[in-house]
Design a protein around this motif. Sequence first.
Motif, PDB file in Angstrom:
ATOM      1  N   MET A 198       0.861  -1.173   0.000  1.00 43.77           N
ATOM      2  CA  MET A 198       0.000   0.000   0.000  1.00 43.77           C
ATOM      3  C   MET A 198       0.905   1.234   0.000  1.00 43.77           C
ATOM      4  SD  MET A 198      -2.569   0.990   3.244  1.00 43.77           S
ATOM      5  CE  MET A 198      -3.575  -0.428   2.980  1.00 43.77           C
ATOM      6  N   SER A 199       0.546   2.189  -0.822  1.00 48.84           N
ATOM      7  CA  SER A 199       1.334   3.418  -0.880  1.00 48.84           C
ATOM      8  C   SER A 199       1.095   4.253   0.384  1.00 48.84           C
ATOM      9  CB  SER A 199       0.937   4.234  -2.110  1.00 48.84           C
ATOM     10  OG  SER A 199      -0.376   4.752  -1.957  1.00 48.84           O
ATOM     11  N   ARG A 200       1.995   5.192   0.637  1.00 47.66           N
ATOM     12  CA  ARG A 200       1.811   6.100   1.781  1.00 47.66           C
ATOM     13  C   ARG A 200       0.533   6.905   1.607  1.00 47.66           C
ATOM     14  NH1 ARG A 200       3.794   3.842   5.666  1.00 47.66           N
ATOM     15  NH2 ARG A 200       5.997   4.014   6.055  1.00 47.66           N
ATOM     16  N   ARG A 201       0.236   7.283   0.353  1.00 42.73           N
ATOM     17  CA  ARG A 201      -0.984   8.052   0.077  1.00 42.73           C
ATOM     18  C   ARG A 201      -2.220   7.243   0.495  1.00 42.73           C
ATOM     19  NH1 ARG A 201      -2.365  11.481  -5.221  1.00 42.73           N
ATOM     20  NH2 ARG A 201      -0.904  12.783  -4.112  1.00 42.73           N
ATOM     21  N   THR A 202      -2.249   5.965   0.142  1.00 38.68           N
ATOM     22  CA  THR A 202      -3.381   5.112   0.507  1.00 38.68           C
ATOM     23  C   THR A 202      -3.422   4.903   2.016  1.00 38.68           C
ATOM     24  OG1 THR A 202      -3.286   4.016  -1.641  1.00 38.68           O
ATOM     25  CG2 THR A 202      -4.450   2.857   0.115  1.00 38.68           C
ATOM     26  N   ALA A 203      -2.268   4.704   2.620  1.00 40.38           N
ATOM     27  CA  ALA A 203      -2.217   4.539   4.075  1.00 40.38           C
ATOM     28  C   ALA A 203      -2.706   5.808   4.775  1.00 40.38           C
ATOM     29  CB  ALA A 203      -0.800   4.187   4.518  1.00 40.38           C
ATOM     30  N   ARG A 204      -2.316   6.960   4.246  1.00 41.32           N
ATOM     31  CA  ARG A 204      -2.752   8.243   4.821  1.00 41.32           C
ATOM     32  C   ARG A 204      -4.269   8.401   4.657  1.00 41.32           C
ATOM     33  NH1 ARG A 204       1.012  10.648   2.791  1.00 41.32           N
ATOM     34  NH2 ARG A 204       2.387  10.833   4.553  1.00 41.32           N
ATOM     35  N   LYS A 205      -4.803   7.979   3.520  1.00 41.77           N
ATOM     36  CA  LYS A 205      -6.246   8.025   3.295  1.00 41.77           C
ATOM     37  C   LYS A 205      -6.953   7.139   4.329  1.00 41.77           C
ATOM     38  CE  LYS A 205      -8.210   5.666   0.020  1.00 41.77           C
ATOM     39  NZ  LYS A 205      -8.622   5.129  -1.281  1.00 41.77           N
ATOM     40  N   ASN A 206      -6.387   5.973   4.607  1.00 39.21           N
ATOM     41  CA  ASN A 206      -6.967   5.098   5.618  1.00 39.21           C
ATOM     42  C   ASN A 206      -6.883   5.708   7.014  1.00 39.21           C
ATOM     43  OD1 ASN A 206      -8.038   2.825   4.195  1.00 39.21           O
ATOM     44  ND2 ASN A 206      -5.954   2.229   3.720  1.00 39.21           N
ATOM     45  N   ALA A 207      -5.793   6.412   7.289  1.00 39.50           N
ATOM     46  CA  ALA A 207      -5.685   7.112   8.577  1.00 39.50           C
ATOM     47  C   ALA A 207      -6.771   8.173   8.679  1.00 39.50           C
ATOM     48  CB  ALA A 207      -4.296   7.734   8.730  1.00 39.50           C
ATOM     49  N   PHE A 208      -7.018   8.898   7.593  1.00 38.39           N
ATOM     50  CA  PHE A 208      -8.098   9.885   7.559  1.00 38.39           C
ATOM     51  C   PHE A 208      -9.440   9.214   7.825  1.00 38.39           C
ATOM     52  CE2 PHE A 208     -11.338  11.081   4.324  1.00 38.39           C
ATOM     53  CZ  PHE A 208     -11.920  12.135   5.015  1.00 38.39           C
ATOM     54  N   PHE A 209      -9.705   8.078   7.163  1.00 34.64           N
ATOM     55  CA  PHE A 209     -10.976   7.361   7.372  1.00 34.64           C
ATOM     56  C   PHE A 209     -11.151   6.986   8.843  1.00 34.64           C
ATOM     57  CE2 PHE A 209     -11.033   5.449   2.804  1.00 34.64           C
ATOM     58  CZ  PHE A 209     -11.590   6.605   2.307  1.00 34.64           C
ATOM     59  N   LEU A 210     -10.092   6.459   9.450  1.00 32.82           N
ATOM     60  CA  LEU A 210     -10.178   6.038  10.843  1.00 32.82           C
ATOM     61  C   LEU A 210     -10.359   7.238  11.773  1.00 32.82           C
ATOM     62  CD1 LEU A 210     -10.194   3.733  12.852  1.00 32.82           C
ATOM     63  CD2 LEU A 210      -7.697   3.695  12.770  1.00 32.82           C
ATOM     64  N   LEU A 211      -9.646   8.314  11.520  1.00 32.63           N
ATOM     65  CA  LEU A 211      -9.827   9.540  12.318  1.00 32.63           C
ATOM     66  C   LEU A 211     -11.248  10.067  12.193  1.00 32.63           C
ATOM     67  CD1 LEU A 211      -6.675  11.759  11.835  1.00 32.63           C
ATOM     68  CD2 LEU A 211      -7.649  10.995  13.990  1.00 32.63           C
ATOM     69  N   PHE A 212     -11.780  10.059  10.985  1.00 28.40           N
ATOM     70  CA  PHE A 212     -13.145  10.515  10.750  1.00 28.40           C
ATOM     71  C   PHE A 212     -14.128   9.662  11.548  1.00 28.40           C
ATOM     72  CE2 PHE A 212     -17.089  10.304   8.227  1.00 28.40           C
ATOM     73  CZ  PHE A 212     -17.467  11.637   8.281  1.00 28.40           C
ATOM     74  N   GLN A 213     -13.956   8.357  11.513  1.00 28.65           N
ATOM     75  CA  GLN A 213     -14.832   7.456  12.268  1.00 28.65           C
ATOM     76  C   GLN A 213     -14.740   7.713  13.768  1.00 28.65           C
ATOM     77  OE1 GLN A 213     -14.212   3.333  11.311  1.00 28.65           O
ATOM     78  NE2 GLN A 213     -14.756   3.625   9.165  1.00 28.65           N
TER      79      GLN A 213
END
Length: 138
Positions: A1-16
Amino acid sequence: MSRRTARKNAFFLLFQMDFNLDEEYEQVKEIFFAEQEEPVDEDDRDFILDEVEGTRSNLEAIDELIGSVAKGWDTERMSKVDLAILRLAVYELKFGGETPVGVCINEAVELAKKFSSDEAPAFINGILGKVAAINTEE
């Protein structure tokens, strides 16, 4: 997984996490990773959790910084999507230290383009530009 995708997942988790109690973090985190379409390897999981937990542990300072540069805006009035993007990016700019400023701002703007309103990318770019300038002055 790219850092961009990992960062997007971090955003999703923070949002949740904005919709859950602190006590529910462990459960939300496990559900989040269990629901991923593709398995998340250990390095990516560690990166995502470092970003989320670093943001959460510095949340008061991050929100204070956002509020200080967002003239006329209180974090309580910001959309939850924009706030999650800003929190993650400000964490990286102010506390993370590993992501170059340009990359951090660009990826936050890209998240806003994909997941928020038409006005959000410019708003987020402006806020993060001011945060980056403060970061440079210190």
